[in-house]
Design a protein around this motif. Structure first.
Motif, mmCIF file in Angstrom:
data_model
loop_
_atom_site.group_PDB
_atom_site.id
_atom_site.type_symbol
_atom_site.label_atom_id
_atom_site.label_comp_id
_atom_site.label_asym_id
_atom_site.label_seq_id
_atom_site.Cartn_x
_atom_site.Cartn_y
_atom_site.Cartn_z
ATOM 1 N N THR A 19 0.643 -1.497 0.025
ATOM 2 C CA THR A 19 -0.419 -0.104 0.005
ATOM 3 C C THR A 19 0.823 1.210 -0.118
ATOM 4 O O THR A 19 2.284 1.080 -0.137
ATOM 5 C CB THR A 19 -0.440 0.501 0.940
ATOM 6 O OG1 THR A 19 -0.485 -0.023 2.561
ATOM 7 C CG2 THR A 19 -1.865 -1.716 0.640
ATOM 8 N N THR A 20 0.550 2.519 -0.663
ATOM 9 C CA THR A 20 0.948 3.685 -0.485
ATOM 10 C C THR A 20 -0.108 4.632 0.247
ATOM 11 O O THR A 20 -0.513 5.272 -0.471
ATOM 12 C CB THR A 20 1.589 4.168 -1.602
ATOM 13 O OG1 THR A 20 0.348 4.266 -2.730
ATOM 14 C CG2 THR A 20 2.589 3.195 -2.194
ATOM 15 N N TRP A 29 3.946 -2.631 3.710
ATOM 16 C CA TRP A 29 4.291 -3.615 3.636
ATOM 17 C C TRP A 29 2.832 -4.687 4.566
ATOM 18 O O TRP A 29 3.372 -4.068 6.072
ATOM 19 C CB TRP A 29 4.801 -4.746 3.360
ATOM 20 C CG TRP A 29 5.529 -4.993 1.683
ATOM 21 C CD1 TRP A 29 6.497 -4.000 1.030
ATOM 22 C CD2 TRP A 29 4.677 -5.253 0.500
ATOM 23 N NE1 TRP A 29 6.287 -3.681 -0.425
ATOM 24 C CE2 TRP A 29 5.757 -5.054 -0.577
ATOM 25 C CE3 TRP A 29 3.431 -6.426 0.462
ATOM 26 C CZ2 TRP A 29 5.205 -5.453 -1.756
ATOM 27 C CZ3 TRP A 29 2.957 -6.497 -0.633
ATOM 28 C CH2 TRP A 29 3.434 -6.927 -1.375
ATOM 29 N N THR A 30 1.252 -4.861 4.371
ATOM 30 C CA THR A 30 0.691 -4.862 5.647
ATOM 31 C C THR A 30 0.195 -6.943 5.249
ATOM 32 O O THR A 30 0.350 -7.674 4.264
ATOM 33 C CB THR A 30 -0.492 -4.238 5.409
ATOM 34 O OG1 THR A 30 -1.220 -4.596 4.440
ATOM 35 C CG2 THR A 30 -0.447 -2.573 5.616
ATOM 36 N N VAL A 31 0.265 -6.995 6.033
ATOM 37 C CA VAL A 31 -0.401 -8.206 6.566
ATOM 38 C C VAL A 31 -1.746 -8.618 7.080
ATOM 39 O O VAL A 31 -1.871 -8.128 8.488
ATOM 40 C CB VAL A 31 0.431 -9.405 7.192
ATOM 41 C CG1 VAL A 31 0.959 -9.662 8.351
ATOM 42 C CG2 VAL A 31 0.270 -10.892 7.116
ATOM 43 N N PHE A 36 4.164 -4.495 8.924
ATOM 44 C CA PHE A 36 5.690 -5.003 8.425
ATOM 45 C C PHE A 36 6.809 -4.571 8.032
ATOM 46 O O PHE A 36 7.326 -5.027 8.229
ATOM 47 C CB PHE A 36 5.305 -6.738 8.944
ATOM 48 C CG PHE A 36 5.281 -7.362 6.967
ATOM 49 C CD1 PHE A 36 6.661 -8.171 6.607
ATOM 50 C CD2 PHE A 36 4.532 -7.361 6.277
ATOM 51 C CE1 PHE A 36 5.982 -8.175 5.650
ATOM 52 C CE2 PHE A 36 3.777 -7.870 5.029
ATOM 53 C CZ PHE A 36 5.184 -7.964 4.483
ATOM 54 N N ALA A 37 7.420 -3.632 6.932
ATOM 55 C CA ALA A 37 7.644 -3.437 6.171
ATOM 56 C C ALA A 37 7.404 -2.180 5.728
ATOM 57 O O ALA A 37 5.934 -2.257 5.499
ATOM 58 C CB ALA A 37 8.025 -4.644 5.531
ATOM 59 N N ALA A 38 8.435 -1.449 5.652
ATOM 60 C CA ALA A 38 8.198 0.103 4.795
ATOM 61 C C ALA A 38 8.480 0.448 4.699
ATOM 62 O O ALA A 38 10.359 0.091 4.730
ATOM 63 C CB ALA A 38 7.145 0.600 6.057
#
Length: 108
Positions: A19-20, A29-31, A36-38
């Protein structure tokens, strides 16, 4: 190049989405809706959830990571783009599993 590596690897993990929400320059980044990450496009590295402030401090002390500029004191660190791909992959996987397990345990 590392941004592409992250995108390819993270996309392959079950239940993830790129996503942005803050504009095209900031990738999250999502779950199942949980980050969980960017990274920032053209930025210095990848921010990942480590889970504990102690582990984050240890990684920073070992100079393997730096304090995440936007997520200070929350168990997040920024791994520089020169982190070896295998190590980066391992930390992405750990962050993903940590967030997924928190979600499954009912954590906010």
């Amino acid at each position: 190049m590392q941004e592409l590596f992250v995108d390819i690897y993270a996309k392959g993990l079950l239940g993830t989405a790129r996503t942005t929400p803050f504009g095209e320059g900031m990738v999250i980044w999502t779950v199942h809706g949980h980050m969980f990450a960017a990274y920032t496009t053209g930025g210095e590295g990848l921010s990942l959830r480590i889970g504990s402030d102690l582990m984050a401090q240890m990684l920073v002390g070992q100079k393997r990571a730096v304090t995440s500029a936007y997520l200070k004191g929350t168990g997040w660190v920024l791994f520089p783009w020169n982190t070896p791909p295998t190590e980066l992959r391992d930390w992405i996987g750990r962050s993903y599993r940590l967030v997924l397990s928190d979600r499954n345990a009912g954590a906010p």
